[in-house]
Write a protein that holds these residues in place. Structure first.
Motif, PDB file in Angstrom:
ATOM      1  N   ILE A   1      26.987 -62.615 -10.173  1.00  0.00           N
ATOM      2  CA  ILE A   1      27.610 -61.323  -9.896  1.00  0.00           C
ATOM      3  C   ILE A   1      29.113 -61.437 -10.113  1.00  0.00           C
ATOM      4  CG2 ILE A   1      25.833 -60.600  -8.252  1.00  0.00           C
ATOM      5  CD1 ILE A   1      27.625 -61.472  -5.970  1.00  0.00           C
ATOM      6  N   SER A   2      29.793 -60.298 -10.065  1.00  0.00           N
ATOM      7  CA  SER A   2      31.242 -60.324 -10.261  1.00  0.00           C
ATOM      8  C   SER A   2      31.937 -60.871  -9.020  1.00  0.00           C
ATOM      9  CB  SER A   2      31.772 -58.916 -10.558  1.00  0.00           C
ATOM     10  OG  SER A   2      31.683 -58.108  -9.390  1.00  0.00           O
ATOM     11  N   LEU A   3      33.166 -61.322  -9.174  1.00  0.00           N
ATOM     12  CA  LEU A   3      33.947 -61.824  -8.051  1.00  0.00           C
ATOM     13  C   LEU A   3      34.156 -60.725  -7.020  1.00  0.00           C
ATOM     14  CD1 LEU A   3      35.492 -64.268  -6.917  1.00  0.00           C
ATOM     15  CD2 LEU A   3      37.526 -63.434  -8.140  1.00  0.00           C
ATOM     16  N   GLN A   4      34.340 -59.494  -7.494  1.00  0.00           N
ATOM     17  CA  GLN A   4      34.542 -58.358  -6.580  1.00  0.00           C
ATOM     18  C   GLN A   4      33.291 -58.100  -5.742  1.00  0.00           C
ATOM     19  OE1 GLN A   4      35.320 -58.325  -9.878  1.00  0.00           O
ATOM     20  NE2 GLN A   4      37.548 -58.579  -9.526  1.00  0.00           N
ATOM     21  N   GLU A   5      32.130 -58.202  -6.362  1.00  0.00           N
ATOM     22  CA  GLU A   5      30.873 -58.023  -5.619  1.00  0.00           C
ATOM     23  C   GLU A   5      30.694 -59.114  -4.570  1.00  0.00           C
ATOM     24  OE1 GLU A   5      27.406 -56.175  -8.270  1.00  0.00           O
ATOM     25  OE2 GLU A   5      28.479 -57.751  -9.333  1.00  0.00           O
ATOM     26  N   ALA A   6      31.032 -60.342  -4.944  1.00  0.00           N
ATOM     27  CA  ALA A   6      30.937 -61.458  -4.003  1.00  0.00           C
ATOM     28  C   ALA A   6      31.873 -61.243  -2.823  1.00  0.00           C
ATOM     29  CB  ALA A   6      31.273 -62.765  -4.714  1.00  0.00           C
ATOM     30  N   GLU A   7      33.060 -60.763  -3.090  1.00  0.00           N
ATOM     31  CA  GLU A   7      34.035 -60.509  -2.024  1.00  0.00           C
ATOM     32  C   GLU A   7      33.536 -59.408  -1.094  1.00  0.00           C
ATOM     33  OE1 GLU A   7      37.587 -59.691  -4.201  1.00  0.00           O
ATOM     34  OE2 GLU A   7      38.143 -61.818  -4.382  1.00  0.00           O
ATOM     35  N   ARG A   8      32.909 -58.381  -1.667  1.00  0.00           N
ATOM     36  CA  ARG A   8      32.360 -57.293  -0.837  1.00  0.00           C
ATOM     37  C   ARG A   8      31.239 -57.822   0.068  1.00  0.00           C
ATOM     38  NH1 ARG A   8      33.292 -53.914  -5.399  1.00  0.00           N
ATOM     39  NH2 ARG A   8      31.193 -54.263  -6.196  1.00  0.00           N
ATOM     40  N   MET A   9      30.383 -58.671  -0.470  1.00  0.00           N
ATOM     41  CA  MET A   9      29.297 -59.253   0.329  1.00  0.00           C
ATOM     42  C   MET A   9      29.872 -60.078   1.480  1.00  0.00           C
ATOM     43  SD  MET A   9      26.645 -60.446  -2.684  1.00  0.00           S
ATOM     44  CE  MET A   9      25.513 -61.236  -1.536  1.00  0.00           C
ATOM     45  N   ASN A  10      30.868 -60.868   1.179  1.00  0.00           N
ATOM     46  CA  ASN A  10      31.465 -61.697   2.222  1.00  0.00           C
ATOM     47  C   ASN A  10      32.261 -60.883   3.228  1.00  0.00           C
ATOM     48  OD1 ASN A  10      30.413 -64.173   1.396  1.00  0.00           O
ATOM     49  ND2 ASN A  10      32.058 -64.528  -0.077  1.00  0.00           N
ATOM     50  N   ASP A  11      32.840 -59.768   2.772  1.00  0.00           N
ATOM     51  CA  ASP A  11      33.551 -58.882   3.707  1.00  0.00           C
ATOM     52  C   ASP A  11      32.582 -58.300   4.736  1.00  0.00           C
ATOM     53  OD1 ASP A  11      35.993 -59.298   2.525  1.00  0.00           O
ATOM     54  OD2 ASP A  11      35.984 -57.431   1.350  1.00  0.00           O
ATOM     55  N   TYR A  12      31.386 -57.971   4.271  1.00  0.00           N
ATOM     56  CA  TYR A  12      30.348 -57.446   5.178  1.00  0.00           C
ATOM     57  C   TYR A  12      30.019 -58.471   6.258  1.00  0.00           C
ATOM     58  CZ  TYR A  12      25.683 -56.129   6.804  1.00  0.00           C
ATOM     59  OH  TYR A  12      24.594 -55.829   7.600  1.00  0.00           O
ATOM     60  N   VAL A  13      29.840 -59.735   5.852  1.00  0.00           N
ATOM     61  CA  VAL A  13      29.522 -60.790   6.810  1.00  0.00           C
ATOM     62  C   VAL A  13      30.715 -61.060   7.720  1.00  0.00           C
ATOM     63  CG1 VAL A  13      28.787 -63.181   7.068  1.00  0.00           C
ATOM     64  CG2 VAL A  13      27.898 -61.818   5.187  1.00  0.00           C
ATOM     65  N   THR A  14      31.917 -60.961   7.183  1.00  0.00           N
ATOM     66  CA  THR A  14      33.130 -61.153   7.987  1.00  0.00           C
ATOM     67  C   THR A  14      33.206 -60.123   9.108  1.00  0.00           C
ATOM     68  OG1 THR A  14      34.343 -62.108   6.119  1.00  0.00           O
ATOM     69  CG2 THR A  14      35.656 -61.213   7.927  1.00  0.00           C
ATOM     70  N   ASP A  15      32.863 -58.879   8.787  1.00  0.00           N
ATOM     71  CA  ASP A  15      32.849 -57.820   9.805  1.00  0.00           C
ATOM     72  C   ASP A  15      31.797 -58.103  10.867  1.00  0.00           C
ATOM     73  OD1 ASP A  15      34.871 -56.483   8.497  1.00  0.00           O
ATOM     74  OD2 ASP A  15      33.533 -55.095   7.448  1.00  0.00           O
ATOM     75  N   MET A  16      30.645 -58.590  10.445  1.00  0.00           N
ATOM     76  CA  MET A  16      29.583 -58.927  11.392  1.00  0.00           C
ATOM     77  C   MET A  16      30.033 -60.057  12.318  1.00  0.00           C
ATOM     78  SD  MET A  16      25.652 -60.130  10.562  1.00  0.00           S
ATOM     79  CE  MET A  16      25.343 -58.660   9.589  1.00  0.00           C
ATOM     80  N   ALA A  17      30.706 -61.044  11.763  1.00  0.00           N
ATOM     81  CA  ALA A  17      31.196 -62.168  12.561  1.00  0.00           C
ATOM     82  C   ALA A  17      32.233 -61.698  13.581  1.00  0.00           C
ATOM     83  CB  ALA A  17      31.792 -63.229  11.640  1.00  0.00           C
ATOM     84  N   ALA A  18      33.074 -60.776  13.167  1.00  0.00           N
ATOM     85  CA  ALA A  18      34.129 -60.281  14.066  1.00  0.00           C
ATOM     86  C   ALA A  18      33.542 -59.605  15.298  1.00  0.00           C
ATOM     87  CB  ALA A  18      35.025 -59.302  13.307  1.00  0.00           C
ATOM     88  N   GLN A  19      32.356 -59.041  15.146  1.00  0.00           N
ATOM     89  CA  GLN A  19      31.705 -58.368  16.277  1.00  0.00           C
ATOM     90  C   GLN A  19      31.300 -59.334  17.380  1.00  0.00           C
ATOM     91  OE1 GLN A  19      28.475 -55.968  14.709  1.00  0.00           O
ATOM     92  NE2 GLN A  19      29.805 -55.001  13.207  1.00  0.00           N
ATOM     93  N   VAL A  20      31.185 -60.613  17.061  1.00  0.00           N
ATOM     94  CA  VAL A  20      30.862 -61.608  18.092  1.00  0.00           C
ATOM     95  C   VAL A  20      32.046 -62.549  18.338  1.00  0.00           C
ATOM     96  CG1 VAL A  20      28.363 -61.527  17.765  1.00  0.00           C
ATOM     97  CG2 VAL A  20      29.735 -63.103  16.361  1.00  0.00           C
ATOM     98  N   GLY A  21      33.230 -62.099  17.911  1.00  0.00           N
ATOM     99  CA  GLY A  21      34.447 -62.844  18.224  1.00  0.00           C
ATOM    100  C   GLY A  21      34.799 -63.965  17.271  1.00  0.00           C
ATOM    101  N   LEU A  22      34.207 -63.972  16.077  1.00  0.00           N
ATOM    102  CA  LEU A  22      34.483 -65.036  15.112  1.00  0.00           C
ATOM    103  C   LEU A  22      35.383 -64.519  13.998  1.00  0.00           C
ATOM    104  CD1 LEU A  22      30.910 -66.577  14.761  1.00  0.00           C
ATOM    105  CD2 LEU A  22      32.815 -67.459  16.125  1.00  0.00           C
ATOM    106  N   SER A  23      36.267 -65.369  13.528  1.00  0.00           N
ATOM    107  CA  SER A  23      37.192 -65.001  12.459  1.00  0.00           C
ATOM    108  C   SER A  23      36.859 -65.817  11.210  1.00  0.00           C
ATOM    109  CB  SER A  23      38.638 -65.282  12.894  1.00  0.00           C
ATOM    110  OG  SER A  23      39.540 -64.984  11.845  1.00  0.00           O
ATOM    111  N   TYR A  24      36.212 -65.166  10.234  1.00  0.00           N
ATOM    112  CA  TYR A  24      35.830 -65.842   9.000  1.00  0.00           C
ATOM    113  C   TYR A  24      36.938 -65.700   7.950  1.00  0.00           C
ATOM    114  CZ  TYR A  24      30.897 -66.652  10.265  1.00  0.00           C
ATOM    115  OH  TYR A  24      29.729 -67.090  10.846  1.00  0.00           O
ATOM    116  N   ARG A  25      37.211 -66.810   7.247  1.00  0.00           N
ATOM    117  CA  ARG A  25      38.204 -66.814   6.173  1.00  0.00           C
ATOM    118  C   ARG A  25      37.546 -67.360   4.908  1.00  0.00           C
ATOM    119  NH1 ARG A  25      43.542 -66.653   7.294  1.00  0.00           N
ATOM    120  NH2 ARG A  25      43.597 -66.236   5.044  1.00  0.00           N
ATOM    121  N   PHE A  26      36.755 -66.518   4.267  1.00  0.00           N
ATOM    122  CA  PHE A  26      36.043 -66.971   3.075  1.00  0.00           C
ATOM    123  C   PHE A  26      36.991 -67.321   1.931  1.00  0.00           C
ATOM    124  CE2 PHE A  26      32.395 -64.716   5.039  1.00  0.00           C
ATOM    125  CZ  PHE A  26      31.444 -65.714   4.920  1.00  0.00           C
TER     126      PHE A  26
END
Length: 241
Positions: A72-97
């Motif tokens: 997939i494109s780099l932009q698509e990969a970033e969007r996928m990881n942004d989704y997971v980053t938001d999910m992590a933030a909901q339980v107090g985790l800070s993801y830095r992909f």
């Protein structure tokens, strides 16, 4: 048979590079904190490799790896990881992909197995997840793992000696084989007393309900009624004079 001194085992198959595994850890911990019988629950972390043939590359971040791996494109990969980053933030985790280092997880799993022998496995898993997802550390690097070990109270020289050998490699492979036998198709996977399984980073209430159900059954199986031989005795309300 009494349950005194015994604990019900919860086994957690995971991989250091799995973002849902860290999220699942937090959700399970929230459930365990609410569970009345938490002192009688033993947690064992089990190894699983999502990409066993991954070649460690500190020059590449996870966005780039995901794009290449999935085609997939780099932009698509970033969007996928942004989704997971938001999910992590909901339980107090800070993801830095953007900082996460592409790293083979075998060495980290061996590190966890050694930590288990020292009663530090949960601390090791927490430290590995944080190092990988938040701090941008290379979790396949020997010096990094020695430092992480020292931070949780392990002997750095011992960590180094073990990781320079092939010790615990077979234990990692055994965990992966067991996963196949149990029916693990993805991680995180939580096995409760090897009778109930929860797959994925489920809501904490799902974990709590499964904890209660499996614990109730575990207690019944491990507490047998006392066999009584009747003889002359006094019962409440009876005249024993």
């Amino acid at each position: 048979m009494s349950t005194a001194g015994k604990k019900m085992e919860v086994e957690i198959w995971s991989d250091v590079m799995c973002p849902f595994c860290y999220i699942g850890k937090r959700k399970f911990e929230a459930a365990l904190a609410e569970f009345p019988g938490k002192d009688q629950v033993a947690i064992t972390w089990k190894s699983f490799q999502l990409s066993p043939h991954m070649v460690t590359d500190p020059a590449k971040n996870i966005h780039q790896y995901l794009a290449e791996h999935k085609g997939i494109s780099l932009q698509e990969a970033e969007r996928m990881n942004d989704y997971v980053t938001d999910m992590a933030a909901q339980v107090g985790l800070s993801y830095r992909f953007d900082q996460a280092v592409v790293a083979n997880s075998m060495k980290a799993h061996r590190f966890s197995h050694y930590a288990k022998t020292q009663g530090k496995q949960d601390e090791a898993e927490e430290r590995l997840f944080s190092a990988y997802f938040t701090e941008g550390k290379n979790t396949d690097d020997l010096d990094t793992l020695v430092t992480l070990g020292e931070e949780i109270g392990l002997d750095g020289a011992e960590v180094r000696a073990i990781l320079e050998s092939d010790k615990y490699t077979e234990a990692v492979r055994t965990d992966i084989y067991e996963a196949q036998q149990v029916g693990v198709r993805g991680v995180p996977f939580f096995a409760f007393d090897r009778k109930y399984g929860v797959s994925g980073a489920q809501d904490s209430q799902v974990f709590l309900q499964t904890l209660q159900k499996s614990f109730d059954e575990w207690k019944k199986e491990n507490v047998s009624p006392i066999e009584v031989i009747d003889g002359p005795a006094c019962a409440p309300g009876e005249d024993c004079a």
